[in-house]
Design a protein around this motif. Sequence first.
Motif, short mmCIF file in Angstrom:
data_model
loop_
_atom_site.label_atom_id
_atom_site.label_comp_id
_atom_site.label_asym_id
_atom_site.label_seq_id
_atom_site.Cartn_x
_atom_site.Cartn_y
_atom_site.Cartn_z
N ALA A 145 0.83 -1.21 0.00
CA ALA A 145 0.00 0.00 0.00
C ALA A 145 0.87 1.26 0.00
CB ALA A 145 -0.94 0.00 1.20
N LYS A 146 1.99 1.20 0.69
CA LYS A 146 2.90 2.35 0.71
C LYS A 146 3.47 2.61 -0.68
CE LYS A 146 6.91 4.23 3.05
NZ LYS A 146 8.04 3.98 3.92
N ASN A 147 3.82 1.54 -1.40
CA ASN A 147 4.33 1.70 -2.76
C ASN A 147 3.26 2.22 -3.72
OD1 ASN A 147 6.86 0.79 -1.99
ND2 ASN A 147 6.42 -1.34 -2.52
N ILE A 148 2.06 1.73 -3.57
CA ILE A 148 0.95 2.21 -4.40
C ILE A 148 0.70 3.69 -4.13
CG2 ILE A 148 -1.55 2.03 -4.78
CD1 ILE A 148 -1.20 -1.03 -4.29
N ALA A 149 0.72 4.07 -2.86
CA ALA A 149 0.52 5.47 -2.50
C ALA A 149 1.60 6.36 -3.11
CB ALA A 149 0.52 5.63 -0.98
N ALA A 150 2.83 5.88 -3.11
CA ALA A 150 3.93 6.66 -3.69
C ALA A 150 3.71 6.89 -5.18
CB ALA A 150 5.25 5.95 -3.44
N ILE A 151 3.23 5.89 -5.87
CA ILE A 151 2.97 6.03 -7.31
C ILE A 151 1.87 7.05 -7.56
CG2 ILE A 151 2.08 4.83 -9.35
CD1 ILE A 151 3.55 2.31 -8.23
N TYR A 152 0.78 6.93 -6.84
CA TYR A 152 -0.33 7.88 -7.03
C TYR A 152 0.06 9.30 -6.62
CZ TYR A 152 -3.71 4.41 -8.45
OH TYR A 152 -4.38 3.44 -9.15
N LEU A 153 0.91 9.43 -5.62
CA LEU A 153 1.37 10.75 -5.21
C LEU A 153 2.16 11.40 -6.34
CD1 LEU A 153 1.52 12.89 -3.03
CD2 LEU A 153 3.53 11.75 -2.14
N ILE A 154 3.01 10.62 -6.98
CA ILE A 154 3.79 11.14 -8.11
C ILE A 154 2.86 11.54 -9.25
CG2 ILE A 154 5.44 10.51 -9.91
CD1 ILE A 154 6.83 8.76 -7.72
N VAL A 155 1.89 10.68 -9.57
CA VAL A 155 0.94 10.98 -10.64
C VAL A 155 0.19 12.28 -10.33
CG1 VAL A 155 -1.23 10.23 -11.72
CG2 VAL A 155 0.64 8.60 -11.40
N GLY A 156 -0.27 12.42 -9.11
CA GLY A 156 -1.00 13.63 -8.72
C GLY A 156 -0.14 14.88 -8.82
N GLU A 157 1.10 14.80 -8.36
CA GLU A 157 1.98 15.96 -8.39
C GLU A 157 2.37 16.33 -9.81
OE1 GLU A 157 5.23 15.06 -5.79
OE2 GLU A 157 4.09 15.59 -4.01
N VAL A 158 2.69 15.34 -10.63
CA VAL A 158 3.11 15.63 -12.00
C VAL A 158 1.97 16.28 -12.77
CG1 VAL A 158 3.69 14.54 -14.22
CG2 VAL A 158 4.91 13.89 -12.14
N ASN A 159 0.78 15.75 -12.64
CA ASN A 159 -0.34 16.32 -13.37
C ASN A 159 -0.74 17.69 -12.85
OD1 ASN A 159 -1.15 14.48 -15.55
ND2 ASN A 159 -1.23 13.01 -13.89
N LEU A 160 -0.60 17.93 -11.57
CA LEU A 160 -0.88 19.26 -11.04
C LEU A 160 0.14 20.25 -11.58
CD1 LEU A 160 -1.85 18.64 -7.30
CD2 LEU A 160 -3.30 19.54 -9.11
N GLN A 161 1.39 19.85 -11.65
CA GLN A 161 2.42 20.73 -12.18
C GLN A 161 2.17 21.01 -13.66
OE1 GLN A 161 6.13 18.82 -11.33
NE2 GLN A 161 6.02 19.27 -9.16
#
Length: 74
Positions: free
Chosen positions: A45-61
Amino acid sequence: DNDNQKINLLIQSCVYSMFADQYSEVKICSQRLSILAVQIKNKSAKNIAAIYLIVGEVNLQDSSDVAHKKLSTL
């Protein structure tokens, strides 16, 4: 158990928010997922969260870059 249900719901929220182009929600859900995963020591779950966090940050940027470029042309 209850923690696994919370993890599943948070992952589903990340996926739904991503497909709805609500990347700020993806970031929030992934942060919550990461906190829960650390608390219950769930590496997957921690690894999955890290992936989604990156996706969210990249798309927000990307969105802010597009907005900045459009505003600078005015």
